[in-house]
Design an enzyme around this catalytic site. Structure first.
Site, PDB file in Angstrom:
ATOM      1  CG  HIS A  38      -2.235  -0.674   0.951  1.00 55.04           C
ATOM      2  ND1 HIS A  38      -2.363  -2.037   1.002  1.00 55.04           N
ATOM      3  CD2 HIS A  38      -3.451  -0.191   0.579  1.00 55.04           C
ATOM      4  CE1 HIS A  38      -3.617  -2.357   0.703  1.00 55.04           C
ATOM      5  NE2 HIS A  38      -4.293  -1.262   0.429  1.00 55.04           N
ATOM      6  CE  LYS A 103      -6.635  -9.985  11.890  1.00 54.59           C
ATOM      7  NZ  LYS A 103      -6.191  -9.683  13.233  1.00 54.59           N
TER       8      LYS A 103
END
Ligand code: SF4
Lengths: 195, 280
Positions: A38, A103
């Site tokens: 990222h 999550k």
């Protein structure tokens, strides 16, 4: 609770029809990326370079898998904590990313960008690495192989199970769980109760 | 003087990390099964069923229970009458981890420097603790722990006047703030007393105790049960998606402390709590 099948790439309409709590099975290609990948993608965006894949209509799965043992396409491959990717997510949503799988809860800035651009956030079962790896049928390296377990991969998935944790209207399952606690008449007791 | 060779230590550490990452401990599996039976939320039940299926698949397919095979904490309890030969003991431990992680196809999850963040490439170094006491015993415990749960641990220095009430509040707060990040159902390790680092060490030590074993001191055993009740009232449930099964157990360890201190550390471990021990 509804179970729906979704095949990537996704359109904005498809994504907007998903509601918090829906159970989803995903088929098609998703992109594996976590912290380091990222960071690289955001640097590319900042420097006006092309991303290694076009996020339009796609989903990113926050995962850093184990290496593939002999005879397998991938090792254990469950989701990682999504919150660490919060800072990097809005620019990808601006470029058409339709969903993220991970999550744990997301920041308000991510939820706002999801509402604006039409994207969902799905929760996969953390810690079910073998169970989820079995739903991944092929793996292609896309970029940053030098990052090892953090490389950017394209995964082909079949019936990959998720729950809609935050939908395009910003309805958030984690918030619902928390709110249930906050209005609980037992809240005082929670802190004062003696055995 | 009993002699133990570094090659023995290396081999034992390798076996332990393989076992820990491939096989959930029996007490955790049973606790998950019991929680699933008691659970009223259908989603929570089905999530725990997936976790249990996953643990079984890991053994059958010899794949890591969870991809986050963690930073390995190793505790070596050794007698002062043991003489280590054939090399450096810490290097032997790291060599065992290096071998085990390669052989098990486990993920390399360690960066050599916290700020430069370059992967060390072999999951070393471990965090190694030595506990030396009288005798000639030698035991190794490995505790590979993922970052999802590790990142949600907290430590506070309470005022002694805050007492038990302060401890309760802090434990509940830490679990609540962890939400789904630490992959509940959790094992909650609580370290009370000592100084700053001892509280954290006690919290970690508490996580090594099987979840079906309460503290030998009655008051602390009662506190463990009480805290488990409070934590499960939060309703976070498996993965933080709702349900009663937020934690499988609360384990507490204590240590003497300063007249002016009441340190409390809470370390959370996930449903994939992995640990393995052996004696040489
Ligand atoms: S918190 Fe535990 S179960 Fe969840 S991803 Fe990390 S190591 Fe795996």
């Amino acid at each position: 609770m509804v179970t729906r099948r979704l095949t990537t790439p996704l359109t904005e309409d498809e994504v907007r029809s998903l509601k918090v709590g829906d159970e989803i099975l995903i088929d098609g290609y998703i992109y594996a990326a976590r912290d380091a990948a990222h960071k690289r993608m955001i640097t590319s965006i900042e420097q006006g370079q092309q991303l290694p894949f076009d996020p339009q209509g796609q989903m990113i799965y926050y995962v850093g898998p184990c290496p593939a043992p002999p005879g397998k396409v991938i090792g254990s491959a469950g989701p990682t904590t999504s919150g660490r990717m919060d800072a990097y997510t809005p620019p990808l949503l601006e470029r058409g990313l339709r969903g993220m799988i991970g999550k744990g809860d997301r920041s308000q800035a991510v939820v706002d960008a999801m509402k604006k651009h039409g994207a969902v956030y799905l929760a996969a079962v953390g810690g079910a690495g073998v169970y989820l790896a079995e739903r991944i049928v092929s793996v292609d390296p896309v970029a940053y192989p030098e990052l090892g377990p953090e490389a950017l991969l394209r995964l082909e998935v079949r019936s990959f199970p998720c729950v809609v944790a935050i939908d395009c209207e910003g309805k958030n399952i984690y918030e619902q769980v928390r709110r249930k606690l906050d209005v609980s008449p037992n809240k005082e007791e929670l802190y004062d109760e003696k055995p | 003087m009993r002699e133990i060779h570094c090659e023995q230590i290396k081999a034992a550490v390798k076996d332990c990390v393989l076992k820990a990452n491939l096989e959930l401990p029996g007490d955790i599996v049973i606790a998950l099964q019991e929680a699933a039976e008691k659970e009223e939320s259908p989603r929570a039940r089905s999530l725990m069923k997936i976790m249990l299926d996953n643990a079984e698949m890991a053994i059958q397919q010899q794949m890591a229970v969870c991809q986050d095979t963690g930073l390995v904490a190793v505790t070596i309890c050794m007698g002062q009458d043991v003489h280590i030969v054939g090399g450096d003991i810490s290097e032997a431990v790291n060599a065992g981890i290096r071998d085990g992680y390669r052989e098990g196809w486990f993920r390399q999850s360690v960066v050599s420097d916290p700020l430069e963040r370059i992967n060390s490439g072999d999951n070393t170094p471990a965090v190694i603790h030595y506990e030396v006491s009288a005798g000639d015993h030698f035991s190794i415990t490995v505790f590979p722990k993922g970052a999802g749960s590790e990142n949600m641990g907290q430590l506070t220095m309470l005022k002694p006047s805050q007492g038990l009430e302060g401890v309760r509040e802090f434990v509940v707060k830490v679990v609540k703030e962890a939400g789904g990040n630490a992959c509940p159902p959790l094992v909650v390790g609580v370290g009370i007393g000592g100084n700053m680092e001892m509280a954290a060490y006690m919290a970690k030590k508490a996580l090594l105790r099987p979840v079906d074993r309460r503290h030998p001191k009655n008051e602390l055993a009662a506190l463990e049960i009480e805290l488990l009740g409070l934590v499960n009232q939060l309703g976070l449930g498996p993965q933080g998606l709702g349900g009663e099964s937020t934690a499988l157990a609360v384990n507490i360890e204590t240590y003497p402390t300063h007249i002016a201190c009441l340190p409390v550390a809470v370390s959370l471990s996930c449903h994939a709590t992995r640990r393995s021990s052996c004696e040489l």
